[in-house]
Scaffold this active site. Structure first.
Site, PDB file in Angstrom:
ATOM      1  N   HIS A   7     -16.700  19.891  -0.750  1.00  0.00           N
ATOM      2  CA  HIS A   7     -17.380  18.636  -1.088  1.00  0.00           C
ATOM      3  C   HIS A   7     -17.447  17.709   0.113  1.00  0.00           C
ATOM      4  O   HIS A   7     -16.720  17.880   1.084  1.00  0.00           O
ATOM      5  CB  HIS A   7     -16.713  17.911  -2.264  1.00  0.00           C
ATOM      6  N   HIS A  79     -14.686  11.627   3.953  1.00  0.00           N
ATOM      7  CA  HIS A  79     -14.169  12.894   4.475  1.00  0.00           C
ATOM      8  C   HIS A  79     -15.034  14.048   4.002  1.00  0.00           C
ATOM      9  O   HIS A  79     -15.869  13.887   3.107  1.00  0.00           O
ATOM     10  CB  HIS A  79     -12.699  13.122   4.076  1.00  0.00           C
ATOM     11  N   GLU A 135     -10.483  17.352   4.888  1.00  0.00           N
ATOM     12  CA  GLU A 135      -9.581  17.807   3.830  1.00  0.00           C
ATOM     13  C   GLU A 135      -9.689  19.331   3.758  1.00  0.00           C
ATOM     14  O   GLU A 135     -10.787  19.873   3.819  1.00  0.00           O
ATOM     15  CB  GLU A 135     -10.018  17.194   2.482  1.00  0.00           C
TER      16      GLU A 135
HETATM   17 CO    CO Z   1     -11.812  15.162  -1.274  1.00  0.00          CO
END
Ligand code: CO
Length: 140
Positions: A7, A79, A135
């Site tokens: 994502h 992020h 991440e």
């Molecule tokens: Co995230």
């Protein structure tokens, strides 16, 4: 080492307004809000055919999103999340290569936390990754 883009996360000043933008204006499917106190955020996921967009709103004192929104009042990309098959193997390789994995303390490497999808996650320092907070999410 990294696999699929899981994502892209966008920090928003108002989750309600962000949901309205994605659901009503852009016509996307948006999940129900989920509070993640350990991460200081409330999240929803916009489900696209090939990936997801995570909308993040600050939750509680000391949320990492609060300072971000002070610097970016309209919100902004916060992020990106890549999938890895084994988060500990990935962490140890990155540390050996000199990258900073966020959350290390007392000389011990950072331990993964459980993310919004119930999988272990870690965050990498933006200065080591082209100015972008990264991440990593373990997806078997
Ligand atoms: Co995230």
């Amino acid at each position: 080492m990294i696999g699929r883009l899981n994502h892209v996360a966008i920090a928003v000043p108002s989750l309600k307004a962000g949901i309205a933008t994605y659901a009503n204006v852009l016509g996307a499917k948006v999940t129900k809000p989920q509070k993640l106190p350990e991460h200081g955020v409330t999240v929803v996921f916009v489900e696209l055919p090939n990936t997801k967009i995570e909308l993040l709103e600050a939750l509680g004192e000391g949320s990492p999103i609060t300072a971000f929104i002070e610097r970016n009042p309209a919100g902004g990309i916060h992020h990106i999340c890549y999938e890895v098959p084994d988060i500990i193997v990935a962490r140890d390789k990155l540390i050996a290569d000199g990258a900073r994995v966020l959350g290390a303390k007392d000389g011990q490497p950072a331990e993964p936390k459980i993310g919004a999808h119930g999988n272990p996650v870690l965050f990498l320092h933006p200065k080591d990754f082209c100015g972008t907070l990264v991440e990593l999410e373990e997806v078997k």
